[in-house]
Motif scaffolding. Structure first.
Motif, PDB file in Angstrom:
ATOM      1  N   CYS A  37       0.820  -1.217   0.000  1.00 27.78           N
ATOM      2  CA  CYS A  37       0.000   0.000   0.000  1.00 27.78           C
ATOM      3  C   CYS A  37       0.850   1.261   0.000  1.00 27.78           C
ATOM      4  N   GLY A  38       0.341   2.290  -0.669  1.00 31.30           N
ATOM      5  CA  GLY A  38       0.894   3.619  -0.502  1.00 31.30           C
ATOM      6  C   GLY A  38       1.992   3.991  -1.469  1.00 31.30           C
ATOM      7  N   LEU A  39       3.001   4.657  -0.952  1.00 32.39           N
ATOM      8  CA  LEU A  39       4.089   5.205  -1.756  1.00 32.39           C
ATOM      9  C   LEU A  39       5.136   4.150  -2.088  1.00 32.39           C
ATOM     10  N   ASP A  40       5.974   4.461  -3.070  1.00 29.80           N
ATOM     11  CA  ASP A  40       7.167   3.667  -3.404  1.00 29.80           C
ATOM     12  C   ASP A  40       6.832   2.205  -3.675  1.00 29.80           C
ATOM     13  N   LEU A  41       5.780   1.975  -4.446  1.00 34.82           N
ATOM     14  CA  LEU A  41       5.300   0.604  -4.637  1.00 34.82           C
ATOM     15  C   LEU A  41       6.329  -0.276  -5.342  1.00 34.82           C
ATOM     16  N   GLU A  42       7.004   0.239  -6.350  1.00 33.82           N
ATOM     17  CA  GLU A  42       7.968  -0.592  -7.067  1.00 33.82           C
ATOM     18  C   GLU A  42       9.155  -0.954  -6.176  1.00 33.82           C
ATOM     19  N   ALA A  43       9.584  -0.042  -5.333  1.00 29.66           N
ATOM     20  CA  ALA A  43      10.672  -0.352  -4.407  1.00 29.66           C
ATOM     21  C   ALA A  43      10.218  -1.390  -3.374  1.00 29.66           C
ATOM     22  N   LYS A  44       8.987  -1.268  -2.918  1.00 33.20           N
ATOM     23  CA  LYS A  44       8.461  -2.250  -1.971  1.00 33.20           C
ATOM     24  C   LYS A  44       8.351  -3.627  -2.616  1.00 33.20           C
ATOM     25  N   ALA A  45       7.907  -3.675  -3.862  1.00 30.39           N
ATOM     26  CA  ALA A  45       7.806  -4.950  -4.567  1.00 30.39           C
ATOM     27  C   ALA A  45       9.188  -5.577  -4.743  1.00 30.39           C
ATOM     28  N   GLU A  46      10.182  -4.758  -5.041  1.00 28.29           N
ATOM     29  CA  GLU A  46      11.551  -5.270  -5.176  1.00 28.29           C
ATOM     30  C   GLU A  46      12.035  -5.852  -3.852  1.00 28.29           C
ATOM     31  N   TRP A  47      11.735  -5.190  -2.742  1.00 30.40           N
ATOM     32  CA  TRP A  47      12.099  -5.660  -1.396  1.00 30.40           C
ATOM     33  C   TRP A  47      11.533  -7.060  -1.149  1.00 30.40           C
ATOM     34  N   VAL A  48      10.232  -7.209  -1.423  1.00 33.55           N
ATOM     35  CA  VAL A  48       9.564  -8.500  -1.197  1.00 33.55           C
ATOM     36  C   VAL A  48      10.148  -9.580  -2.102  1.00 33.55           C
ATOM     37  N   GLU A  49      10.375  -9.255  -3.363  1.00 34.20           N
ATOM     38  CA  GLU A  49      10.906 -10.247  -4.296  1.00 34.20           C
ATOM     39  C   GLU A  49      12.289 -10.730  -3.861  1.00 34.20           C
ATOM     40  N   LYS A  50      13.158  -9.826  -3.455  1.00 30.57           N
ATOM     41  CA  LYS A  50      14.499 -10.224  -3.020  1.00 30.57           C
ATOM     42  C   LYS A  50      14.419 -11.180  -1.835  1.00 30.57           C
TER      43      LYS A  50
END
Length: 633
Positions: free
Chosen positions: A358-371
């Motif tokens: 949710c919210g801001l910086d979605l692509e960075a958050k998705a990268e965090w989860v994927e790693k």
């Protein structure tokens, strides 16, 4: 081939030359169940319906193989069910009294992989209601043994999508089914059948069979007429698709969208047709809705069928009154020497896990989860044939509520190792645990989806499409009321070899786009309608406009390179083929091998290719202001 009805020659009652009225009752297993009953109350001659797709063919075929294995092991004690459309009898039964009273014929492909059993069940329902209706069935579409024999003899079975040979596919076919034409249906009607149950006849074949029977066409010569019936069948095969379903101009049809009307085609002796719809229902029949359906799931200027080949480049559609469109200009050629064959194989197991962020910086958050999930998977990734992360959705500026600010991060896997996706409980190592492990190390806005069932592996199937010589197909009609008499249905005596790739070209005499004056940048779909669909891993998309001057703009704008640009990250590098249909102001593109295999094995949301067109309509281009002044789709 000769045809009679009600004891008269020339097909129509009293020997008249009037068109045969063909009602389209189904476009698939998910269509409205009221259709046959509603249409049987109207003034129609034949009711047709399509219940099959590559999805259902694959699933029914795989189940039939499983049933045969269980029977051989003595574990299958009852007659198997589910090998034909399970809803068909419920759809048909309420209509039978009207069908019998009015002499309406029915031709459907709901038999899937057990046509004889469905025909027997229809017969039983007819007897239960005390009616006098003759039920025939068509067989020969199941070609598993034939395909296996030809494979052993060295047949390559080149893929229609990728151009590769079957040996390079990587999977072993367990079931094969080919597409039959409408000649068998015509033969059944000629011999007195009231209801004709088929397996994998082509979607348009019931309408072709009705036309052949009614108009007494010579199937070895009358290719213009048969090709016209092929296109007529294509227009009504998906039921409400031609009356407003999936239509780009759907917003103007909102009143009445709860109950779109089913189509009724008048098929004339020359092969032209007029499309209408049942009265007092929602939707519409317009050049726009009919053009949209024409563009659905075609492959190029030539539309191949087992009975004829139709050239649609010269097709013309004319609004011939309220909810009535006349369709002319189809040119016919001999049918191909081959017919399409689909092969089913076990692909492995697949599962998916959903994280909401949710919210801001979605692509960075998705990268965090994927790693983190890839780290948890470790060396197990070597056993995955697909390991895909996709972030779907976006958070708008100043979101109005939390839900619209929340996106779905989908994690999708496929593997031959069932243990990796065997269970979804929290304490079992494997895919679910890789995703779950990182909950307390997650990024801000990480939320666990509360339904874990999708992370448990399910069997999936691969599907392969090639060509089979028509001479290898044992197409026949069975007439149970005549002691199960069978009639062999030969191919046409005039067959033609066609190349794999259809003609592809850019527009002639392209115009300078500047001549259209000032422009506004916005979505293509403001002034352009579209339809798209799938054929295994190929996707087709047709884009059209409403006015003549817009046609010069559209055909000049939409080059192959322009489509590649508009596809953006969706362009996979495959071949794109292009042709034009000036009579409906449409440009058509075939995107080769675009869809990550097909419905049963794809890793994408767009399992049927239906969203390619809407994606392209959302892409921004420079649109002439004078077009916008006319109003948007």
């Amino acid at each position: 081939m000769t045809g009679t009805t009600n004891g008269t020659s020339n097909g129509a009652p009293g020997g008249s030359k009037r068109p045969v009225r063909i009602a389209g009752a189904s476009g698939g297993f998910s269509d409205r169940q009221r259709a046959i009953s509603s249409l049987a109350k109207l003034d129609v001659d034949v009711i047709v319906g399509d219940w099959l797709s590559e999805c259902t063919m694959t699933l029914h075929g795989a189940q039939k193989v499983d049933n045969e294995k269980l029977r051989a092991e003595g574990k299958l004690m009852e007659e198997p069910v589910g090998l034909f459309d399970p809803t068909f009898i419920e759809n048909l039964a309420p209509a039978l009294p009207d069908i019998a009273r009015k002499g309406i014929k029915v031709a459907v492909n709901a038999g899937a992989c057990d046509t004889a059993l469905l025909a027997s069940n229809v017969e039983a329902e007819v007897r239960r209601q005390g009616l006098d209706l003759k039920v025939a069935y068509v067989e020969g579409d199941e070609v598993t043994d034939t395909v296996n024999r030809l494979i052993k003899k060295g047949e390559k079975f080149t893929s229609l999508m990728t151009g590769e040979d079957l040996k390079d596919w990587g999977y072993t076919p367990i079931y094969s089914q080919c597409y039959l034409g409408g000649a068998g249906i015509a033969e059944a009607l000629k011999n007195g059948a009231d209801i004709v149950v088929c397996g994998r006849v082509a979607d348009a074949a019931p309408a072709i069979g009705a036309g052949m029977w009614w108009h007494d066409w010579n199937r070895d010569k009358d290719f213009d007429q048969i090709a016209g019936s092929l296109i007529c069948g294509h227009l009504v095969e998906c039921a409400a698709y031609v009356t407003g379903g999936y239509f780009s101009g759907f917003k103007r049809l909102m009143d009445g969208c709860n109950n779109l009307g089913f189509p009724i085609a008048e098929l004339f002796a020359d092969g032209s047709c007029a499309i209408n719809k049942e009265p007092d229902t929602g939707g519409e029949v317009s050049v726009g809705t009919v053009a949209s359906q024409l563009l659905y799931e075609i492959q190029g200027p030539l539309y191949y069928g087992s009975d004829a080949t139709a050239n649609i480049e010269g097709i013309v559609m004319t609004q011939d009154g309220v909810d009535r469109v006349r369709v002319t200009g189809v040119k016919g050629y001999p049918p191909p020497t081959t017919t399409k064959v689909g092969m089913t194989a076990v692909g492995g197991y697949q599962a998916e896990f959903h994280v909401y962020i949710c919210g801001l910086d979605l692509e960075a958050k998705a990268e965090w989860v994927e790693k983190q999930i890839r780290y948890s998977a470790g060396d197990a990734v070597k056993e995955l044939s697909c390991f895909k992360f996709s972030l779907n959705g976006y958070c708008p500026d100043n979101p109005r509520n939390q839900d619209v600010a929340t996106c779905d991060l989908r994690v999708f896997v496929q593997t031959q190792n069932k243990k990796l996706v065997d269970k979804s409980t929290l304490d079992v190592p494997g895919f679910n645990r890789w995703c779950m492990d990182n909950g307390l190390q997650g990024c801000p806005g990480w939320t666990l989806g509360n339904d874990q069932r999708q992370s448990e592996g399910k069997l999936y199937y691969e599907y392969y499409v090639s060509l089979l010589d028509q001479s290898e197909v044992q197409h026949r009609v069975v007439l149970p009321w005549l002691d199960n008499k069978s009639i062999d249905v030969r191919p046409s005596t005039d067959l033609k070899v066609y190349p794999r790739d259809q003609p592809s070209y850019e527009t002639k005499d392209a115009v300078d786009l500047k001549q259209f004056g000032p422009t506004t940048r916005g979505p293509l779909g403001w002034v352009v309608g579209g339809r798209s669909g799938d054929k295994a891993s190929d996707a087709n998309v047709g884009l059209y406009v409403r006015h003549d001057d817009e046609w010069d703009w559209l055909r000049s704008l939409l080059t192959i390179d322009k489509i590649k640009y508009l596809l953006d990250e969706e362009y996979k590098g495959g071949k794109i083929e292009r042709f034009e249909i000036p009579g409906i102001r449409a440009v058509h593109f075939l995107l080769r091998d675009h869809l990550d295999r097909g419905f049963n094995s794809t890793s994408t949301y767009d399992t049927l290719g239906k969203n390619v067109g809407e994606y392209l309509r959302a892409k921004w281009v420079d649109i002439p202001n004078k077009f916008l002044a006319r109003g948007r789709f």
